[in-house]
Design a protein around this motif. Structure first.
Motif, PDB file in Angstrom:
ATOM      1  N   ASN A 173       0.806  -1.222   0.000  1.00  0.00           N
ATOM      2  CA  ASN A 173       0.000   0.000   0.000  1.00  0.00           C
ATOM      3  C   ASN A 173       0.840   1.274   0.000  1.00  0.00           C
ATOM      4  N   THR A 174       2.190   1.130   0.016  1.00  0.00           N
ATOM      5  CA  THR A 174       3.081   2.291   0.087  1.00  0.00           C
ATOM      6  C   THR A 174       4.244   2.087  -0.870  1.00  0.00           C
ATOM      7  N   TYR A 175       4.590   3.144  -1.597  1.00  0.00           N
ATOM      8  CA  TYR A 175       5.671   3.061  -2.586  1.00  0.00           C
ATOM      9  C   TYR A 175       6.679   4.173  -2.327  1.00  0.00           C
ATOM     10  N   VAL A 176       7.958   3.806  -2.411  1.00  0.00           N
ATOM     11  CA  VAL A 176       9.043   4.762  -2.215  1.00  0.00           C
ATOM     12  C   VAL A 176       9.748   4.966  -3.550  1.00  0.00           C
ATOM     13  N   ASP A 177       9.887   6.222  -3.955  1.00  0.00           N
ATOM     14  CA  ASP A 177      10.578   6.557  -5.198  1.00  0.00           C
ATOM     15  C   ASP A 177      12.080   6.402  -4.981  1.00  0.00           C
ATOM     16  N   VAL A 178      12.670   5.367  -5.600  1.00  0.00           N
ATOM     17  CA  VAL A 178      14.089   5.076  -5.394  1.00  0.00           C
ATOM     18  C   VAL A 178      14.884   5.279  -6.685  1.00  0.00           C
ATOM     19  N   THR A 179      14.398   6.181  -7.520  1.00  0.00           N
ATOM     20  CA  THR A 179      15.056   6.425  -8.805  1.00  0.00           C
ATOM     21  C   THR A 179      16.511   6.845  -8.620  1.00  0.00           C
TER      22      THR A 179
ATOM     23  N   SER B 136      24.299  -9.761 -14.597  1.00  0.00           N
ATOM     24  CA  SER B 136      22.992  -9.192 -14.958  1.00  0.00           C
ATOM     25  C   SER B 136      22.217  -8.658 -13.760  1.00  0.00           C
ATOM     26  N   MET B 137      22.836  -8.669 -12.580  1.00  0.00           N
ATOM     27  CA  MET B 137      22.122  -8.301 -11.358  1.00  0.00           C
ATOM     28  C   MET B 137      21.548  -6.895 -11.424  1.00  0.00           C
ATOM     29  N   SER B 138      22.353  -5.916 -11.775  1.00  0.00           N
ATOM     30  CA  SER B 138      21.883  -4.535 -11.793  1.00  0.00           C
ATOM     31  C   SER B 138      20.705  -4.356 -12.738  1.00  0.00           C
ATOM     32  N   GLN B 139      20.779  -5.002 -13.894  1.00  0.00           N
ATOM     33  CA  GLN B 139      19.697  -4.875 -14.863  1.00  0.00           C
ATOM     34  C   GLN B 139      18.401  -5.493 -14.328  1.00  0.00           C
ATOM     35  N   ARG B 140      18.513  -6.651 -13.701  1.00  0.00           N
ATOM     36  CA  ARG B 140      17.318  -7.301 -13.170  1.00  0.00           C
ATOM     37  C   ARG B 140      16.711  -6.507 -12.015  1.00  0.00           C
ATOM     38  N   ILE B 141      17.561  -5.887 -11.212  1.00  0.00           N
ATOM     39  CA  ILE B 141      17.059  -5.050 -10.116  1.00  0.00           C
ATOM     40  C   ILE B 141      16.306  -3.851 -10.673  1.00  0.00           C
ATOM     41  N   ARG B 142      16.833  -3.239 -11.725  1.00  0.00           N
ATOM     42  CA  ARG B 142      16.171  -2.096 -12.343  1.00  0.00           C
ATOM     43  C   ARG B 142      14.842  -2.507 -12.971  1.00  0.00           C
ATOM     44  N   GLU B 143      14.820  -3.687 -13.592  1.00  0.00           N
ATOM     45  CA  GLU B 143      13.574  -4.157 -14.219  1.00  0.00           C
ATOM     46  C   GLU B 143      12.497  -4.391 -13.170  1.00  0.00           C
ATOM     47  N   ARG B 144      12.896  -4.991 -12.061  1.00  0.00           N
ATOM     48  CA  ARG B 144      11.926  -5.249 -10.994  1.00  0.00           C
ATOM     49  C   ARG B 144      11.409  -3.931 -10.410  1.00  0.00           C
ATOM     50  N   ALA B 145      12.296  -2.982 -10.171  1.00  0.00           N
ATOM     51  CA  ALA B 145      11.894  -1.701  -9.597  1.00  0.00           C
ATOM     52  C   ALA B 145      11.009  -0.911 -10.568  1.00  0.00           C
ATOM     53  N   ALA B 146      11.230  -1.079 -11.863  1.00  0.00           N
ATOM     54  CA  ALA B 146      10.378  -0.432 -12.856  1.00  0.00           C
ATOM     55  C   ALA B 146       8.971  -1.028 -12.825  1.00  0.00           C
ATOM     56  N   MET B 147       8.869  -2.347 -12.611  1.00  0.00           N
ATOM     57  CA  MET B 147       7.562  -2.989 -12.492  1.00  0.00           C
ATOM     58  C   MET B 147       6.806  -2.477 -11.264  1.00  0.00           C
ATOM     59  N   VAL B 148       7.530  -2.286 -10.159  1.00  0.00           N
ATOM     60  CA  VAL B 148       6.895  -1.764  -8.947  1.00  0.00           C
ATOM     61  C   VAL B 148       6.444  -0.322  -9.172  1.00  0.00           C
ATOM     62  N   ALA B 149       7.234   0.461  -9.905  1.00  0.00           N
ATOM     63  CA  ALA B 149       6.839   1.836 -10.219  1.00  0.00           C
ATOM     64  C   ALA B 149       5.580   1.862 -11.085  1.00  0.00           C
ATOM     65  N   LYS B 150       5.475   0.909 -11.995  1.00  0.00           N
ATOM     66  CA  LYS B 150       4.269   0.812 -12.821  1.00  0.00           C
ATOM     67  C   LYS B 150       3.054   0.498 -11.953  1.00  0.00           C
TER      68      LYS B 150
ATOM     69  N   LEU C  53       0.934   7.456  -8.900  1.00  0.00           N
ATOM     70  CA  LEU C  53       2.245   8.039  -8.636  1.00  0.00           C
ATOM     71  C   LEU C  53       3.142   7.912  -9.857  1.00  0.00           C
ATOM     72  N   GLU C  54       3.903   8.954 -10.109  1.00  0.00           N
ATOM     73  CA  GLU C  54       4.831   8.961 -11.238  1.00  0.00           C
ATOM     74  C   GLU C  54       6.246   8.708 -10.735  1.00  0.00           C
ATOM     75  N   MET C  55       6.767   7.518 -10.969  1.00  0.00           N
ATOM     76  CA  MET C  55       8.114   7.148 -10.544  1.00  0.00           C
ATOM     77  C   MET C  55       8.763   6.317 -11.648  1.00  0.00           C
ATOM     78  N   GLN C  56      10.061   6.435 -11.770  1.00  0.00           N
ATOM     79  CA  GLN C  56      10.774   5.575 -12.709  1.00  0.00           C
ATOM     80  C   GLN C  56      11.096   4.230 -12.065  1.00  0.00           C
TER      81      GLN C  56
END
Length: 277
Positions: free
Chosen positions: A197-203, A227-241, A249-252
């Motif tokens: 229920n809560t999202y933190v913008d970690v861009t 590939s760790m950094s890329q997978r972490i970014r992909e997961r965080a982008a899904m959470v931002a979506k 909320l608008e987050m990358q």
């Protein structure tokens, strides 16, 4: 609940010292769940402590590997990762990996640390998360997973420690001799929760998360580390979506939590006009 105004009653502290305490089951659990949020908050000058419940000795594919050597290796990896995020302190409780239970000893150890550091927020595993996976009829090639029993045990231990034990002056009274007074945690943030229920913008801090996870070299194949950094970014982008879909909320990049408020400090009194205060 007793009479807080009775003679000899002890006041429960509510003023925090640390902003956050993160309590995970194994070395690297805190990283996966909260590292970008912790790196962001640390960059803002907030004090953060991490706690690891188990010794991490089942985190290997080599049956003959020495337990103590693996434990010390994983603790060193965790310290290096924590430094990457700006986490000020790390505590290792060294319960047996894979066999953690919600015991008197485990609860007491967490109560002691909560009273010692007095965190405003406690992060931990959501103990209600058990069976995770998509509908096989909708995604026939996708697989789910069973949440590790140490994760669920940790969540239950921490929630029980927060209430009622950390704030009860009659619980673990021997801690009072160490000047560890009852304390009330203000908020809980549960990670890997099915009810976020809560999202933190970690861009601005997502790359620190990938860098820190690389410190846990014993846990990943070389190709996984690449590939760790890329997978972490992909997961965080899904959470931002998800944050946009649920909250607008608008987050990358984002990290998500189930947030529960336990204590809201009273608003400071505003002096009346003309008073001398």
């Amino acid at each position: 609940m007793g009479d807080r105004t009775a003679e000899g009653a002890m006041e429960m502290l509510t003023t925090p010292d640390y902003e956050a305490m993160v309590i995970g089951a194994h070395p690297d659990d805190n990283d996966f769940g909260t590292a970008a949020t912790c790196a962001l908050w640390a960059s803002q000058g907030k004090k953060i402590v991490w706690v690891v419940m188990t010794d991490g000795t089942e985190g290997s594919e080599i049956p003959s590997q020495n337990d103590e050597e693996l434990m010390l290796l994983r603790e060193q990896e965790q310290r290096l990762a924590a430094e990457t995020y700006g986490v000020q302190a790390v505590e290792f409780l060294r319960n047996h990996d894979g066999h953690l239970v919600n015991s008197e000893e485990a609860r007491r150890s967490v109560v002691k640390l909560i009273r010692k550091y007095r965190p405003r927020v406690v992060f931990t595993h959501d103990p209600t998360a058990h069976i995770m996976g998509p509908d096989p009829d909708e995604k026939p090639q996708a697989t789910g997973y069973l949440n590790h029993p140490d994760h669920r045990a940790t969540g239950n231990i921490v929630l029980d420690a927060i209430f009622p034990f950390a704030g009860n002056p009659r619980s673990y009274r021997e801690l009072l001799a160490e000047n560890l007074q009852p304390y009330r945690v203000h908020e809980i943030y549960l990670f890997n929760s099915p009810t976020t229920n809560t999202y933190v913008d970690v861009t601005t801090s997502i790359d620190q998360k990938g860098k820190g996870l690389m410190c846990h070299a014993s846990q990943f194949n070389p190709e996984d580390r690449d590939s760790m950094s890329q997978r972490i970014r992909e997961r965080a982008a899904m959470v931002a979506k998800e944050a946009k879909e649920k909250k607008g909320l608008e987050m990358q990049f984002a990290e998500g939590f189930r947030r529960v408020k336990l204590h809201v400090p009273p608003e400071p009194k505003t002096p009346m006009p003309g008073s001398e205060e």
